[in-house]
Design a protein around this motif. Sequence first.
Motif, mmCIF file in Angstrom:
data_model
loop_
_atom_site.group_PDB
_atom_site.id
_atom_site.type_symbol
_atom_site.label_atom_id
_atom_site.label_comp_id
_atom_site.label_asym_id
_atom_site.label_seq_id
_atom_site.Cartn_x
_atom_site.Cartn_y
_atom_site.Cartn_z
ATOM 1 N N VAL A 59 0.837 -1.197 0.000
ATOM 2 C CA VAL A 59 0.000 0.000 0.000
ATOM 3 C C VAL A 59 0.872 1.247 0.000
ATOM 4 N N PRO A 60 0.915 1.986 -1.095
ATOM 5 C CA PRO A 60 1.648 3.249 -1.076
ATOM 6 C C PRO A 60 1.033 4.202 -0.052
ATOM 7 N N GLU A 61 1.874 4.902 0.662
ATOM 8 C CA GLU A 61 1.389 5.826 1.685
ATOM 9 C C GLU A 61 0.830 7.090 1.050
ATOM 10 N N ALA A 62 -0.338 7.498 1.494
ATOM 11 C CA ALA A 62 -0.983 8.692 0.949
ATOM 12 C C ALA A 62 -0.326 9.948 1.505
ATOM 13 N N THR A 63 0.130 10.801 0.610
ATOM 14 C CA THR A 63 0.640 12.113 0.991
ATOM 15 C C THR A 63 -0.184 13.160 0.242
ATOM 16 N N LYS A 126 -3.418 4.079 5.942
ATOM 17 C CA LYS A 126 -2.199 4.345 5.182
ATOM 18 C C LYS A 126 -2.517 4.828 3.777
ATOM 19 N N ALA A 127 -3.609 4.287 3.204
ATOM 20 C CA ALA A 127 -3.993 4.651 1.841
ATOM 21 C C ALA A 127 -4.747 5.970 1.778
ATOM 22 N N GLY A 371 -6.323 2.319 -7.879
ATOM 23 C CA GLY A 371 -5.012 1.778 -7.547
ATOM 24 C C GLY A 371 -5.062 0.585 -6.604
ATOM 25 N N SER A 372 -4.046 -0.257 -6.713
ATOM 26 C CA SER A 372 -3.992 -1.515 -5.971
ATOM 27 C C SER A 372 -3.509 -1.318 -4.537
ATOM 28 N N TRP A 373 -3.855 -2.289 -3.695
ATOM 29 C CA TRP A 373 -3.321 -2.358 -2.339
ATOM 30 C C TRP A 373 -2.630 -3.708 -2.103
ATOM 31 N N ASN A 374 -2.793 -4.622 -3.046
ATOM 32 C CA ASN A 374 -2.342 -6.002 -2.825
ATOM 33 C C ASN A 374 -1.653 -6.575 -4.060
ATOM 34 N N ARG A 375 -0.826 -5.768 -4.697
ATOM 35 C CA ARG A 375 -0.079 -6.233 -5.865
ATOM 36 C C ARG A 375 1.347 -5.715 -5.795
ATOM 37 N N GLU A 376 2.277 -6.547 -6.238
ATOM 38 C CA GLU A 376 3.689 -6.183 -6.299
ATOM 39 C C GLU A 376 4.208 -6.438 -7.707
ATOM 40 N N PRO A 377 4.497 -5.378 -8.509
ATOM 41 C CA PRO A 377 4.415 -3.952 -8.170
ATOM 42 C C PRO A 377 2.978 -3.451 -8.225
ATOM 43 N N GLY A 411 7.251 5.051 -6.196
ATOM 44 C CA GLY A 411 6.295 3.951 -6.136
ATOM 45 C C GLY A 411 5.825 3.620 -4.733
ATOM 46 N N LYS A 412 6.245 4.422 -3.748
ATOM 47 C CA LYS A 412 5.915 4.125 -2.361
ATOM 48 C C LYS A 412 4.930 5.112 -1.755
ATOM 49 N N THR A 413 4.686 6.204 -2.462
ATOM 50 C CA THR A 413 3.757 7.207 -1.955
ATOM 51 C C THR A 413 2.834 7.673 -3.082
ATOM 52 N N THR A 414 1.654 8.125 -2.695
ATOM 53 C CA THR A 414 0.722 8.719 -3.649
ATOM 54 C C THR A 414 0.451 10.153 -3.229
#
Length: 446
Positions: A59-63, A126-127, A371-377, A411-414
């Motif tokens: 889950v990328p962290e929401a900013t 987090k999202a 956007g995904s929460w459970n996929r890599e990438p 790829g770690k934050t939105t």
Amino acid sequence: MRKILKYAGIALVLLIIAGGIAYYVLSRPDMARFSTAELSGRVPVMATQRPESFPTMNVPEATKWPAGEAPRAAAGLTVARFAEGLDHPRSMLVLPNGDVLVAEAQSPPRDSSGIENKVMGSLMSKAGAGGKSANRITLLRDADGDGKAEVRTAYITGLNSPYGMALIGKTLYVANTDAIIAFPYVEGETKMSGKPAKLVDLPAKGTNRHWTKSLAASPNGWLYVGVGADSNIGEKGMGNEVRRASVLEVRPENKYVRTFAAGIRNPVGLAFYPGSKQLWTVVNERDMLGSDLVPDYMTDVDEGDFYGWPWYYWGGYIDPRVPPEEEDRRQYVKRPDYALGAHVAPLGFTFTEGLNLGERWANGALIALHGSWNREPVSGYDVVFVKFGANGKPVDALPVPFLDQFLAKDGKTTRGRPADVKVAKDGSALIADDTGNTIWRVSKAG
């Protein structure tokens, strides 16, 4: 005794190591083998099933959007803020006079007890979701035509996680999470003066996992409602899924409700193809079969259609995690028209009738991928365009990027997440960014 304690200690250490290894094996992220492009289109790759005991959590962290920054529009287009400082804007409705209604809402209160609920609550936080819902519909008006809404008013307040909106004649319908309510609509009002009347109840019991209730008005004045499942694959019992994972038909004249189409895990966006009676939807499919399964999709919906959930997916592939149903309906499972990629989470969408951005974007659909929460990438976090042909179906081509870079380069934050897209009266496109608390406006460059 010392030997017994020694061996007991060794056994305990080995048990801890074995447990750690088992946990790592079970919980490590499932890496995608295919790109989103390969998992998209009319004939997507159908990957091998990789069932997960623990979901891949990425889950990328929401900013927030830094000052002066914005998503990136496709070549020849430009993007600017139409409205900002909103409170989790989700779905929109463009009124005949050009005013824009925005549902500011989040999930209704949920049970926070138990490990699963706590984990989901943490992921939502987090999202950028999981806060108190504003429960409001806001009216935005660009009276001077400069591309910015200088008028913003609380049009309707005191709702219950509102989402879908539809205007039929002089009646505005709003889909709360638990009911459709009707308001008398007066063009030009900046605050609803009329009193609400409940039309029909909607499924909202259980965990109400998929709480959004989307609305579309048909040419004959009936309403169609997208209702998501209360689970991933019916694991809480199909008795909890009555009139869920379905598109419902509501006839306002006599408050009649029936299931129009079923087996659709979470049909969020709904719209009728321009000039026709053909209903379309975008769907969030199931989780925990791996990063490459199952593709979310876009499809037309006809009376009596069955798309397979939870027993089957994509036209008949069997989900081995679900006990077989008593009546085997595999042969009746309808195959979706167009895949959008695995776990991209399509929410709102619109057909591009009235869009004045050039021929490239004519006769197609714009789709907001949350956007995904459970996929890599990760996948999604953009708005894409799907071209349609003269037959009213998607052409054999991949989705085209329309508005992207909601996801930061690391790829770690939105900075935001697209939740809905609509065509404004002036021919521009409006995109609701629910964690960026902004409505973006895309127009021709120059």
